[in-house]
Enzyme design. Structure first.
Site, PDB file in Angstrom:
ATOM      1  N   ASP A   1      57.494 -15.833  16.359  1.00 48.91           N
ATOM      2  CA  ASP A   1      58.485 -15.440  15.360  1.00 48.91           C
ATOM      3  C   ASP A   1      58.013 -15.769  13.943  1.00 48.91           C
ATOM      4  O   ASP A   1      58.319 -15.044  12.992  1.00 48.91           O
ATOM      5  CB  ASP A   1      59.814 -16.142  15.638  1.00 48.91           C
ATOM      6  CG  ASP A   1      60.541 -15.551  16.842  1.00 48.91           C
ATOM      7  OD1 ASP A   1      60.107 -14.492  17.332  1.00 48.91           O
ATOM      8  OD2 ASP A   1      61.533 -16.153  17.292  1.00 48.91           O
TER       9      ASP A   1
ATOM     10  N   THR B   1      69.589 -18.265  14.875  1.00 38.64           N
ATOM     11  CA  THR B   1      69.020 -18.827  16.103  1.00 38.64           C
ATOM     12  C   THR B   1      67.906 -19.822  15.810  1.00 38.64           C
ATOM     13  O   THR B   1      67.244 -20.302  16.727  1.00 38.64           O
ATOM     14  CB  THR B   1      68.461 -17.709  17.014  1.00 38.64           C
ATOM     15  OG1 THR B   1      67.531 -16.909  16.266  1.00 38.64           O
ATOM     16  CG2 THR B   1      69.573 -16.825  17.540  1.00 38.64           C
TER      17      THR B   1
END
Length: 270
Positions: free
Chosen positions: A52, A167
């Site tokens: 990510d 998140t």
């Protein structure tokens, strides 16, 4: 990396590689190599291989160029790099033929103002974080939203997160999950001195101003970009960026499937 490039070639794509990635993998003699800005100028699609964090950097650079991104997960979590490396030859060909789901994600523009000057400015895809100094005590922050005073907070810091970043660090600090389609931000105090200081969800059309009242060696972090040694009186201004990132997912992708897998939720039964 080579497997991804060869899969793209077999499906009729002309392949170029990001300059540093091409050098690190030794593929710079096989494929043209481009700086990230040049990829935005010359390419129709970016396939990002990594975790990510890698995707965050690519999204910040390529969003202004409106280049869509496909994420191949070679990291640990993969909330936004959602195609496993072992499934590239299965997932990529249908997507290249147009069978994909579009996923638009908003971004933040953050500025650090010192007096009348802007001393730092950056896009953030996940969050903007004000942290206390590594050896100092708490930082005191004065918070305004759209010019309205909200509170003075003494804490280890403050997180302003996009729905995508909900998140990430925000979640670890006790913030809620926001579905990516929600046009909102989460403002989350980090270890506040007053326990009534709780996370709050704001409309992402808001402008948030965070003033450093006191605290030595505080820092501001814009995803992985940092400005250290904030001074008392510095103001961090956060507003929605005019740019947004466009992710492409395989057909059948579902955000709740991602949460269930990555957060190890009990899948239950049908």
């Amino acid at each position: 990396m080579l497997a991804v490039a060869e899969c793209l070639e077999r499906n009729g794509c002309q392949v170029a590689m990001e300059f540093r990635a091409a050098e690190m993998t030794g593929l710079n003699s096989r494929y043209p190599s481009l700086e990230m800005v040049e990829i935005g100028e010359q390419c129709d699609l970016a396939v990002v291989v990594g975790g990510d964090g890698t995707m965050l950097g690519a999204a910040r650079t390529l969003a202004p160029a409106k280049v869509p991104l496909i994420g191949i997960n070679q990291g640990r979590l993969g909330f936004i790099t959602d195609i496993p490396l072992g499934r590239i030859c299965e997932a990529l060909p249908p997507m290249l033929r147009g069978a994909y789901i579009e996923d638009h994600r908003s971004m933040m523009l953050g500025q650090v103002k010192r007096g009348e000057s802007t001393v730092f400015e950056a896009l953030a895809f996940n969050d903007i974080v004000i942290n206390r100094g590594s050896t100092a005590g708490m930082v005191e922050l004065r918070i305004e939203v759209d010019g309205h005073f909200v509170s003075n907070q003494r804490a280890d810091g403050l997180i302003v997160s996009t729905s995508t970043g909900s998140t990430a660090y925000s979640l670890s600090a006790g913030g809620p999950l926001l579905h990516p389609s929600v046009a909102g931000w989460v403002m989350v105090p980090i270890a506040p001195h007053t326990l009534s200081n709780r996370p709050i969800v704001l409309n992402d059309s808001s402008e948030i101003t965070i003033e450093v009242v006191s605290g030595r060696k505080a820092s501001a972090n814009f995803d992985t970009q940092s400005l250290s040694s904030l001074q008392p009186g510095d103001r961090i201004v956060v507003r929605r960026s005019e740019h947004e990132a466009l992710f492409l997912h395989p057909q059948g992708w579902n955000y709740f499937d991602t949460l269930r897998e990555k957060l190890h939720w009990n899948s239950g039964s049908n």
